[in-house]
Design a protein around this motif. Structure first.
Motif, PDB file in Angstrom:
ATOM      1  N   PRO A 129       0.803  -1.089   0.004  1.00 39.51           N
ATOM      2  CA  PRO A 129      -0.018  -0.128   0.064  1.00 39.51           C
ATOM      3  C   PRO A 129       0.943   1.202   0.258  1.00 39.51           C
ATOM      4  CG  PRO A 129      -0.690  -1.590   1.606  1.00 39.51           C
ATOM      5  CD  PRO A 129       0.519  -2.049   1.200  1.00 39.51           C
ATOM      6  N   GLY A 130       0.635   1.999  -0.845  1.00 37.35           N
ATOM      7  CA  GLY A 130       1.300   3.325  -0.952  1.00 37.35           C
ATOM      8  C   GLY A 130       2.584   3.199  -1.969  1.00 37.35           C
ATOM      9  N   ALA A 131       3.051   1.970  -2.299  1.00 34.45           N
ATOM     10  CA  ALA A 131       4.134   1.933  -3.023  1.00 34.45           C
ATOM     11  C   ALA A 131       3.933   2.216  -4.494  1.00 34.45           C
ATOM     12  CB  ALA A 131       4.403   0.519  -3.291  1.00 34.45           C
ATOM     13  N   CYS A 132       2.669   2.876  -4.985  1.00 30.93           N
ATOM     14  CA  CYS A 132       2.655   3.562  -6.307  1.00 30.93           C
ATOM     15  C   CYS A 132       1.749   4.535  -5.932  1.00 30.93           C
ATOM     16  CB  CYS A 132       1.911   2.623  -7.320  1.00 30.93           C
ATOM     17  SG  CYS A 132       0.596   2.103  -7.378  1.00 30.93           S
ATOM     18  N   VAL A 133       2.032   5.845  -6.766  1.00 31.73           N
ATOM     19  CA  VAL A 133       1.093   7.016  -6.617  1.00 31.73           C
ATOM     20  C   VAL A 133       1.128   7.645  -7.939  1.00 31.73           C
ATOM     21  CG1 VAL A 133       1.303   9.641  -5.741  1.00 31.73           C
ATOM     22  CG2 VAL A 133       2.144   7.596  -4.320  1.00 31.73           C
ATOM     23  N   VAL A 134      -0.143   8.092  -8.185  1.00 29.36           N
ATOM     24  CA  VAL A 134      -0.456   8.589  -9.520  1.00 29.36           C
ATOM     25  C   VAL A 134      -1.158   9.995  -9.266  1.00 29.36           C
ATOM     26  CG1 VAL A 134      -2.109   8.385 -11.489  1.00 29.36           C
ATOM     27  CG2 VAL A 134      -1.005   6.492 -10.604  1.00 29.36           C
ATOM     28  N   ARG A 135      -0.598  10.985  -9.761  1.00 27.98           N
ATOM     29  CA  ARG A 135      -1.185  12.354  -9.561  1.00 27.98           C
ATOM     30  C   ARG A 135      -1.510  12.737 -10.898  1.00 27.98           C
ATOM     31  NH1 ARG A 135       2.519  15.674  -6.201  1.00 27.98           N
ATOM     32  NH2 ARG A 135       2.743  14.441  -4.274  1.00 27.98           N
ATOM     33  N   TRP A 136      -2.819  13.294 -10.875  1.00 25.27           N
ATOM     34  CA  TRP A 136      -3.557  14.123 -12.134  1.00 25.27           C
ATOM     35  C   TRP A 136      -3.464  15.590 -11.816  1.00 25.27           C
ATOM     36  CZ3 TRP A 136      -9.446  15.521 -12.515  1.00 25.27           C
ATOM     37  CH2 TRP A 136      -9.746  15.907 -13.748  1.00 25.27           C
ATOM     38  N   GLU A 137      -2.900  16.096 -12.768  1.00 26.18           N
ATOM     39  CA  GLU A 137      -2.408  17.644 -12.901  1.00 26.18           C
ATOM     40  C   GLU A 137      -3.042  18.098 -14.183  1.00 26.18           C
ATOM     41  OE1 GLU A 137      -0.697  19.236 -10.596  1.00 26.18           O
ATOM     42  OE2 GLU A 137       0.154  17.761  -9.381  1.00 26.18           O
ATOM     43  N   THR A 138      -3.501  19.533 -13.869  1.00 24.55           N
ATOM     44  CA  THR A 138      -4.224  19.937 -14.902  1.00 24.55           C
ATOM     45  C   THR A 138      -3.675  21.408 -15.455  1.00 24.55           C
ATOM     46  OG1 THR A 138      -5.898  20.783 -13.463  1.00 24.55           O
ATOM     47  CG2 THR A 138      -6.376  18.859 -14.671  1.00 24.55           C
ATOM     48  N   GLY A 139      -3.047  22.088 -14.531  1.00 21.99           N
ATOM     49  CA  GLY A 139      -2.284  23.210 -14.735  1.00 21.99           C
ATOM     50  C   GLY A 139      -0.864  23.325 -15.185  1.00 21.99           C
ATOM     51  N   GLU A 140      -0.400  24.430 -15.694  1.00 22.95           N
ATOM     52  CA  GLU A 140       1.154  24.457 -15.779  1.00 22.95           C
ATOM     53  C   GLU A 140       1.861  24.459 -14.694  1.00 22.95           C
ATOM     54  OE1 GLU A 140       2.580  25.820 -19.201  1.00 22.95           O
ATOM     55  OE2 GLU A 140       0.955  25.275 -20.350  1.00 22.95           O
ATOM     56  N   VAL A 141       2.772  23.549 -14.602  1.00 23.80           N
ATOM     57  CA  VAL A 141       3.564  23.495 -13.374  1.00 23.80           C
ATOM     58  C   VAL A 141       5.021  23.540 -13.711  1.00 23.80           C
ATOM     59  CG1 VAL A 141       4.146  22.346 -11.180  1.00 23.80           C
ATOM     60  CG2 VAL A 141       1.865  22.692 -11.869  1.00 23.80           C
ATOM     61  N   ALA A 142       6.068  24.147 -13.159  1.00 25.67           N
ATOM     62  CA  ALA A 142       7.487  24.164 -13.602  1.00 25.67           C
ATOM     63  C   ALA A 142       7.763  22.687 -12.802  1.00 25.67           C
ATOM     64  CB  ALA A 142       8.152  25.205 -13.068  1.00 25.67           C
ATOM     65  N   PRO A 143       8.825  21.980 -13.385  1.00 23.14           N
ATOM     66  CA  PRO A 143       9.174  20.722 -12.958  1.00 23.14           C
ATOM     67  C   PRO A 143       9.994  21.021 -11.530  1.00 23.14           C
ATOM     68  CG  PRO A 143       9.620  20.846 -15.306  1.00 23.14           C
ATOM     69  CD  PRO A 143       9.105  22.060 -15.049  1.00 23.14           C
ATOM     70  N   PRO A 144       9.707  20.324 -10.494  1.00 24.24           N
ATOM     71  CA  PRO A 144      10.416  20.587  -9.280  1.00 24.24           C
ATOM     72  C   PRO A 144      11.972  20.111  -9.551  1.00 24.24           C
ATOM     73  CG  PRO A 144       9.132  18.897  -8.942  1.00 24.24           C
ATOM     74  CD  PRO A 144       8.838  19.309 -10.418  1.00 24.24           C
ATOM     75  N   GLU A 145      12.987  20.605  -8.705  1.00 27.14           N
ATOM     76  CA  GLU A 145      14.120  19.969  -8.638  1.00 27.14           C
ATOM     77  C   GLU A 145      14.083  18.452  -7.884  1.00 27.14           C
ATOM     78  OE1 GLU A 145      17.208  20.506  -9.818  1.00 27.14           O
ATOM     79  OE2 GLU A 145      16.513  22.194 -10.750  1.00 27.14           O
ATOM     80  N   PRO A 146      14.676  17.233  -8.561  1.00 28.53           N
ATOM     81  CA  PRO A 146      14.357  16.089  -7.797  1.00 28.53           C
ATOM     82  C   PRO A 146      15.104  16.094  -6.385  1.00 28.53           C
ATOM     83  CG  PRO A 146      15.797  15.913 -10.055  1.00 28.53           C
ATOM     84  CD  PRO A 146      15.397  17.262  -9.955  1.00 28.53           C
ATOM     85  N   PRO A 147      14.559  15.187  -5.583  1.00 23.35           N
ATOM     86  CA  PRO A 147      15.146  15.477  -4.091  1.00 23.35           C
ATOM     87  C   PRO A 147      16.471  14.979  -4.169  1.00 23.35           C
ATOM     88  CG  PRO A 147      12.909  14.170  -4.259  1.00 23.35           C
ATOM     89  CD  PRO A 147      13.230  14.578  -5.652  1.00 23.35           C
TER      90      PRO A 147
END
Length: 282
Positions: free
Chosen positions: A115-133
């Motif tokens: 449980p929690g080992a996969c995550v799916v995000r639905w995004e609709t707006g323009e977002v700048a890619p974040p820096e990888p951790p």
């Protein structure tokens, strides 16, 4: 009674001899297989679109984590491209899906069923890619791999029963050749339709049982599913299948495949918080 594609284990090691035209009995079987088919989209390398494996996600909020470690960004699925290619109407027509997967602290810890080992995000707006951790491990950094779509037909795996013993050798040979023609080309990355199973053909049932009992696929036992769970299984859809693919740098547990499942009602509502991930291997 064996399922259609469960009979194929030995077929990959041999080439069927020249087959005869189908008899009435074989044609009836082929007609049933086609009647049970579903459309799907195959993801193949290339294209100038926005769908790809890996690369930087464009997400709002924090980078997903599991077990304290940042997850791998497995895929970016452009939903407008999916819809334009004839993809499933139960997915939203706009925005993008970002699929994240925990790769485990070590290779032997990889277990997408947690449980929690996969995550799916639905995004609709323009977002700048974040820096990888900064603590994103090399094995969780997936290089961009552009994808485009090919509409195809997927065929039911073990859902069409065939009495192979009742066929003549010529009929068996004819059916062998026809079934080989139904198989998807590999690597078989896919959205929608029937999955390309490598083991059992009951993933929808596993998802329905897990959803009814706390959401942990690892605790789905050997007990027969209830009638209510079998009915609920009809609502689950293949969101994404990701094959082992040397070109993309994927090898999922002995040339296995990953499968991500969602309830149709959730997908239509834009709710991707209850996606299940499973792995099968040869």
């Amino acid at each position: 009674m064996a399922g259609v594609f469960s009979f194929l284990g030995g077929l990959f090691a041999r080439q069927p001899r020249e087959s005869l035209p189908p008899t009435e009995r074989v044609q009836a079987i082929l007609d049933q297989i086609r009647a049970e088919s579903r459309p799907c989209l195959h993801l193949v390398p290339g294209g100038g679109g926005q769908t790809r494996f890996g690369g930087a996600p464009e997400i709002t909020g924090d980078w997903p984590r599991f077990g304290g470690r940042p997850m791998a960004h497995l895929a970016r699925i452009d939903l407008a491209e999916v819809r334009a290619a004839g993809g499933p109407d139960w997915l939203p027509a706009e925005g993008r899906l970002h699929v994240f997967l925990d790769m485990g602290a070590r290779a032997q810890d990889f277990e997408p069923e947690q449980p929690g080992a996969c995550v799916v995000r639905w995004e609709t707006g323009e977002v700048a890619p974040p820096e990888p951790p900064a603590d994103l491990k090399p094995r969780s950094r997936i290089a961009p791999f552009p994808l485009t779509f090919q509409p195809r037909t997927s065929f039911a795996d073990e859902r069409v029963e065939i009495d192979w013993r009742g066929l003549t050798r010529d009929e068996e040979r004819t059916l062998d050749a026809a079934i080989l023609g139904f198989l998807s080309p590999e690597p078989a990355h896919q959205i929608g339709g029937y999955p390309g199973n490598l083991q059992g053909d009951d993933m929808e049932v596993q998802c329905a049982v897990a959803a009814a009992h706390g959401g942990d696929l690892r605790k789905v036992g050997e007990d027969d599913p209830t009638a209510a769970e079998l009915e609920a299984a009809r609502d689950w859809r293949l969101l994404l299948q990701v094959d082992s693919d040397p070109g993309a740098g994927f090898d999922w547990i002995q040339n296995g495949r990953l499968y991500f499942w969602i309830r149709e009602a959730d997908a239509r509502a834009g709710d991707f918080t209850r996606v299940f991930g499973l792995a099968q291997f040869l």
